[in-house]
Design a protein around this motif. Structure first.
Motif, short mmCIF file in Angstrom:
data_model
loop_
_atom_site.label_atom_id
_atom_site.label_comp_id
_atom_site.label_asym_id
_atom_site.label_seq_id
_atom_site.Cartn_x
_atom_site.Cartn_y
_atom_site.Cartn_z
N LEU A 140 0.85 -1.20 0.00
CA LEU A 140 0.00 0.00 0.00
C LEU A 140 0.88 1.24 0.00
O LEU A 140 1.81 1.35 0.80
N PRO A 141 0.62 2.18 -0.86
CA PRO A 141 1.43 3.41 -0.87
C PRO A 141 1.09 4.30 0.33
O PRO A 141 -0.02 4.26 0.87
N ILE A 142 2.02 5.12 0.70
CA ILE A 142 1.84 6.07 1.81
C ILE A 142 1.83 7.47 1.21
O ILE A 142 2.69 7.82 0.40
N PHE A 143 0.85 8.30 1.68
CA PHE A 143 0.68 9.64 1.14
C PHE A 143 1.08 10.67 2.19
O PHE A 143 0.87 10.49 3.41
N ARG A 144 1.62 11.79 1.68
CA ARG A 144 2.02 12.90 2.54
C ARG A 144 1.15 14.12 2.19
O ARG A 144 0.85 14.36 1.01
N PHE A 145 0.80 14.89 3.24
CA PHE A 145 -0.06 16.06 3.07
C PHE A 145 0.65 17.29 3.63
O PHE A 145 1.27 17.24 4.70
N TYR A 146 0.51 18.41 2.89
CA TYR A 146 1.09 19.67 3.30
C TYR A 146 -0.05 20.66 3.57
O TYR A 146 -0.89 20.92 2.70
N ILE A 147 -0.09 21.21 4.78
CA ILE A 147 -1.07 22.24 5.14
C ILE A 147 -0.33 23.44 5.72
O ILE A 147 0.88 23.37 6.01
N LYS A 148 -1.06 24.56 5.90
CA LYS A 148 -0.48 25.77 6.46
C LYS A 148 -1.22 26.16 7.73
O LYS A 148 -2.45 25.99 7.82
N CYS A 149 -0.47 26.71 8.67
CA CYS A 149 -1.06 27.16 9.94
C CYS A 149 -2.04 28.28 9.67
O CYS A 149 -1.79 29.16 8.82
N THR A 150 -3.14 28.30 10.37
CA THR A 150 -4.17 29.32 10.15
C THR A 150 -3.76 30.69 10.66
O THR A 150 -4.38 31.69 10.29
N ARG A 151 -2.70 30.74 11.46
CA ARG A 151 -2.27 32.03 12.04
C ARG A 151 -0.98 32.57 11.39
O ARG A 151 -0.93 33.72 10.95
N CYS A 152 0.05 31.74 11.34
CA CYS A 152 1.35 32.20 10.84
C CYS A 152 1.70 31.66 9.47
O CYS A 152 2.77 31.96 8.92
N LEU A 153 0.83 30.82 8.89
CA LEU A 153 1.04 30.24 7.56
C LEU A 153 2.30 29.39 7.47
O LEU A 153 2.87 29.22 6.38
N ALA A 154 2.73 28.85 8.60
CA ALA A 154 3.88 27.93 8.57
C ALA A 154 3.42 26.58 8.01
O ALA A 154 2.28 26.14 8.21
N GLU A 155 4.34 25.91 7.34
CA GLU A 155 3.99 24.65 6.70
C GLU A 155 4.03 23.51 7.71
O GLU A 155 4.98 23.38 8.49
#
Length: 343
Positions: A71-86
């Protein structure tokens, strides 16, 4: 008429799908997807709390050189709602969960850490018992001893609770039922008493109404008798009294009749007494209209003793002429007619 949306495509006879050039895309390409935060986390840069279920527009990619049972493994990138840090996290199919990579720390992870520690200890114990039979015996002895201690502690707690609080549940239930029964009886008695009081009040009201009706009827009858008796004084002569009322009071009744007659007509006597009934004209009085002659007929009596009274009732009132003079001949005629009636 042709269809607006064609579902079947035309393939020519010389169509060869292998001749179609393939689109070459990189394996680590990223897609923009809409997802929710899989767990509670806190940003390491600004300390902002991101709660589970928060929606993000994330970038998704396939992790290279990492597979779990194919089974492949997936990675997700999101940003902080306050400082927009990844912030990045990836899937964990082994534990059916998500794993945090960097940019934030996962909250409420104590239970998960405890489960992982217990799992690790259990694996180490199984490895030791696999090659050492004496270790297996020691572990069984420890488990039985621990189980006995747990049972003893549980028994002590039960005895302590029984000494401190001895509750008679049956007695409590019976007492509650008795109280409920008494309450129902009391409510029933109150309802009966209120019903009885209402009936008594209604009966008393009816009796008072009947008494007031009888009193009003008596008052109305007495008032009618008073008015009927006080209408005309001469009506006493026309009323016949029953023979039971006649007796000792006959003389008083006769005297009352005589007095009422004297007040209305004059003194009963000889023919000359009628001369006082003539009304003479006064000088200051204006001309009055002639009054009609009124004759009152008395009922015939059975006894001869009532004949003078009946004859006297036939006498009419004197008539005053327009010039004010009285006619003695008319009075003589009245007296002759009275004598003839008496004969």
């Amino acid at each position: 008429m042709s269809e607006r949306k064609v579902l079947n495509k035309y393939y020519p006879p010389d169509f060869d799908p292998s001749k179609i050039p393939k689109l070459k895309l990189p394996k680590d390409r990223q897609y923009v997807v809409r997802l929710m935060a899989p767990f509670n986390m806190r940003c390491k840069t600004c300390g902002e709390y991101i709660y589970k279920g928060k929606k993000f527009n994330a970038r998704k990619e396939t992790v290279q050189n990492e597979l779990y049972m194919g089974l492949p493994i997936f990675r997700f990138y999101i940003k902080c709602t306050r400082c927009l840090a990844e912030i990045t996290f990836k899937t964990d199919p082994e534990n059916t969960d998500y794993a945090m990579e960097h940019g934030a720390t996962r909250n409420f992870q104590a239970e998960k850490l405890i489960e992982e520690e217990e799992k690790r200890i259990q694996e180490e114990r199984e490895e030791e018992e696999l090659n050492n039979p004496m270790k297996v015996l020691e572990n069984r002895t420890k488990d039985s001893k621990m189980e006995m201690e747990v049972l003893e502690n549980l028994q002590e707690l039960k005895e302590l609770n029984q000494r401190q609080a001895q509750v008679d549940y049956e007695g409590m239930i019976s007492q509650y039922r008795e109280l409920e029964k008494r309450e129902k009886e009391r409510e029933k008695e109150e309802d009966e008493r209120e019903t009885k009081e209402m009936l008594d009040r209604a009966l008393v009201k009816r009796l008072r109404d009947s008494d007031s009706d009888s009193e009003s009827e008596e008052e109305s009858s007495s008032a009618q008798s008073m008015t009927s008796s006080s209408d005309k004084p001469t009506d006493i002569l026309t009323t016949d009294k029953p023979p039971e009322a006649q007796g000792a009071s006959a003389a008083g009744v006769k005297r009352a009749k005589t007095e009422s007659w004297e007040r209305s007509v004059g003194t009963l006597g000889s023919k000359g007494a009628l001369g006082s009934l003539v009304v003479r004209k006064k000088t200051a009085v204006t001309v009055s209209k002639p009054s009609p002659v009124v004759t009152t007929a008395a009922p015939t009596s059975q006894s001869d003793s009532k004949a003078p009274t009946a004859n006297s009732t036939n006498a009419s009132k004197p008539v005053a002429t327009q010039n004010g003079s009285s006619s003695l001949s008319l009075l003589g005629a009245y007296s002759d007619s009275d004598s003839n009636d008496s004969e």
